[in-house]
Write a protein that holds these residues in place. Structure first.
Motif, PDB file in Angstrom:
ATOM      1  N   GLY A   8      69.609  73.046  16.492  1.00  0.00           N
ATOM      2  CA  GLY A   8      69.510  71.846  15.661  1.00  0.00           C
ATOM      3  C   GLY A   8      70.775  71.026  15.811  1.00  0.00           C
ATOM      4  N   GLU A   9      71.425  70.748  14.691  1.00  0.00           N
ATOM      5  CA  GLU A   9      72.682  69.991  14.720  1.00  0.00           C
ATOM      6  C   GLU A   9      73.902  70.888  14.882  1.00  0.00           C
ATOM      7  OE1 GLU A   9      72.929  66.653  14.741  1.00  0.00           O
ATOM      8  OE2 GLU A   9      70.738  66.707  14.919  1.00  0.00           O
ATOM      9  N   PHE A  10      73.691  72.199  14.743  1.00  0.00           N
ATOM     10  CA  PHE A  10      74.824  73.131  14.824  1.00  0.00           C
ATOM     11  C   PHE A  10      75.147  73.460  16.276  1.00  0.00           C
ATOM     12  CE2 PHE A  10      76.326  77.599  15.050  1.00  0.00           C
ATOM     13  CZ  PHE A  10      77.564  77.410  14.437  1.00  0.00           C
ATOM     14  N   VAL A  11      76.418  73.305  16.641  1.00  0.00           N
ATOM     15  CA  VAL A  11      76.875  73.613  18.004  1.00  0.00           C
ATOM     16  C   VAL A  11      77.485  75.013  17.990  1.00  0.00           C
ATOM     17  CG1 VAL A  11      78.341  72.921  19.920  1.00  0.00           C
ATOM     18  CG2 VAL A  11      77.317  71.176  18.446  1.00  0.00           C
ATOM     19  N   ALA A  12      76.772  75.981  18.576  1.00  0.00           N
ATOM     20  CA  ALA A  12      77.246  77.369  18.587  1.00  0.00           C
ATOM     21  C   ALA A  12      78.229  77.622  19.726  1.00  0.00           C
ATOM     22  CB  ALA A  12      76.059  78.326  18.706  1.00  0.00           C
ATOM     23  N   VAL A  13      77.986  76.998  20.878  1.00  0.00           N
ATOM     24  CA  VAL A  13      78.869  77.101  22.042  1.00  0.00           C
ATOM     25  C   VAL A  13      79.079  75.699  22.572  1.00  0.00           C
ATOM     26  CG1 VAL A  13      79.118  77.995  24.388  1.00  0.00           C
ATOM     27  CG2 VAL A  13      78.094  79.437  22.617  1.00  0.00           C
ATOM     28  N   GLN A  14      80.333  75.335  22.804  1.00  0.00           N
ATOM     29  CA  GLN A  14      80.644  73.944  23.143  1.00  0.00           C
ATOM     30  C   GLN A  14      81.400  73.840  24.463  1.00  0.00           C
ATOM     31  OE1 GLN A  14      82.687  71.862  20.038  1.00  0.00           O
ATOM     32  NE2 GLN A  14      82.471  69.876  21.019  1.00  0.00           N
ATOM     33  N   ASP A  15      80.707  73.356  25.489  1.00  0.00           N
ATOM     34  CA  ASP A  15      81.318  72.994  26.770  1.00  0.00           C
ATOM     35  C   ASP A  15      82.201  74.112  27.331  1.00  0.00           C
ATOM     36  OD1 ASP A  15      81.678  71.263  28.908  1.00  0.00           O
ATOM     37  OD2 ASP A  15      83.443  70.317  28.035  1.00  0.00           O
TER      38      ASP A  15
END
Length: 386
Positions: A36-43
């Motif tokens: 959804g809107e939650f970023v669990a792992v980012q780039d």
């Protein structure tokens, strides 16, 4: 970050990450995972080399398990790609990857014997019954469970269940084995023993291991290299000694082990050293640091507790990196003691030292409420700007 001291030429075969030409076995390229809107792992970008025992280390909710599940194929990245042995497996289902996973709960079938649990994944392989039996026996020998094949999981200890789960995960001879908190269910003493057994097994089979753990000591013992994660991002990657001795930011310094962070401002740059003024300290702090730092830069001076000397006597040099204090708390751990020393400013400083008394009834060199002096050399501290 300070320059590393001169070292002997490294063995590039043993440390392939030091060789820019060495091909990575696992490549994670700019992977992001959103729920959804939650970023669990980012780039996240990461390279893991063949036969490494690599640890993903971080607190709850940092994204390490989500990253592991994307390697396994249980989750699909929202962006980026995953390569294993040169093959893009980003959208490949779990059963078609050369990967196996050992779950934290072990997930043993209670109605099956140890032999049946270990051999369960071999049913769909093109092995004869004799070959499958030999493979199961080979795996039980590997994890030192000879003679346990007919037992059921409820007849095993926690450590034995862990070995069965490991044997089952290795039975299909994967190229990559993923382990999610593999020792989390064991008590401290058994966990410490099993860490070395796991390292020996990994060395014997030559399979690349990726281990997820929140236990710093476990990661330091197990890993050839580790990645420290926070809020879905990788903060630092390196060998355990590099990450411990040369953290690249306040978060890593504070997360790995114990550390004292003195916030201050650079007031002078003197060759390979900088002088830092800190409100908590009665004297300036002198630290070996890169000459690129500028006067006026806000920094944190990081000092590990074991690098601070403590004693009742005033040190010869008290013009820098020294302070009087009083022992506020003392923790006795048998082989070492941890002191919490209150400075005149009210700041609490952690100091640790080995207990070298010859007899139990010997007087402690420093005890509760003692007036003491703390000091450390310039090379014992680090300057952190992030």
């Amino acid at each position: 970050m300070p320059a590393l001291p001169p070292q002997k030429l490294p063995d590039l075969q043993a440390r392939p990450w030091l060789d820019p030409k060495a091909p990575a076995f696992v490549e994670i390229e700019r992977v992001t995972k959103k729920f959804g809107e939650f970023v669990a792992v980012q780039d996240v970008s990461l390279k893991i080399y063949r036969q490494e025992l690599f640890c993903l280390l971080g607190g709850s909710g940092c994204g390490k398990t989500t990253l592991l599940r994307m390697l396994a194929g249980f989750e699909t990245p929202s962006a980026g790609r995953v390569l294993i042995d040169g093959v893009d497996v980003t959208t490949v289902p779990p059963y078609a990857r050369p990967v196996n996973m050992m779950f934290q709960s072990y997930a043993l079938f209670p109605h099956m014997s140890v032999e049946q649990n270990v051999g369960y994944g071999l049913k769909h392989d093109r092995l004869t019954r004799a070959e499958a039996k030999d493979r199961v026996e080979e795996m039980l020998d590997l994890v030192q469970l000879q003679g346990f094949g007919r037992r059921k999981p409820h007849q095993l200890s926690g450590g034995q269940k862990q070995r069965v789960a490991l044997a089952r995960a290795l039975a299909k001879k994967p190229k990559l084995l993923l382990l999610d908190e593999p020792l989390g269910a064991l008590d401290k003493k058994l966990r410490e023993q099993t860490q070395f057994e796991l390292m020996n097994i990994q060395h014997q089979v030559g399979v690349t291991f990726v281990v997820v753990t929140h236990d710093q000591e476990e990661a330091m013992v197990l890993a050839s290299r580790l990645a420290v994660m926070d809020r879905g991002a990788i903060m630092q990657v390196g060998t355990p000694s590099d990450v411990y001795e040369y953290p690249n930011c306040r978060f890593t310094a504070d997360f790995i082990g114990s550390i004292n962070l003195f916030e201050g401002t650079v007031t002078a740059v003197e060759g390979a050293r900088v002088v830092v003024a800190c409100e908590d300290m009665p004297v300036p702090l002198v630290v070996e640091a890169p000459a690129s730092l500028q006067v006026g830069t806000p920094v944190a001076v990081a000092v590990r507790p074991e690098k601070i000397a403590i004693g009742r006597d005033r040190p010869a040099e008290t013009g820098f990196n020294a302070a009087p204090g009083q022992v506020y708390d003392l923790g006795y751990f048998g082989d070492r003691s941890l002191f919490r020393v209150k400075l005149p400013s009210g700041r609490i400083v952690l100091v640790s030292g080995q207990n070298s008394r010859r007899a139990r009834d010997d007087e402690r060199p420093v005890d509760w409420d003692d007036a003491v002096w703390l000091s450390w050399p310039a090379h014992a501290a680090l300057v952190l700007t992030e």
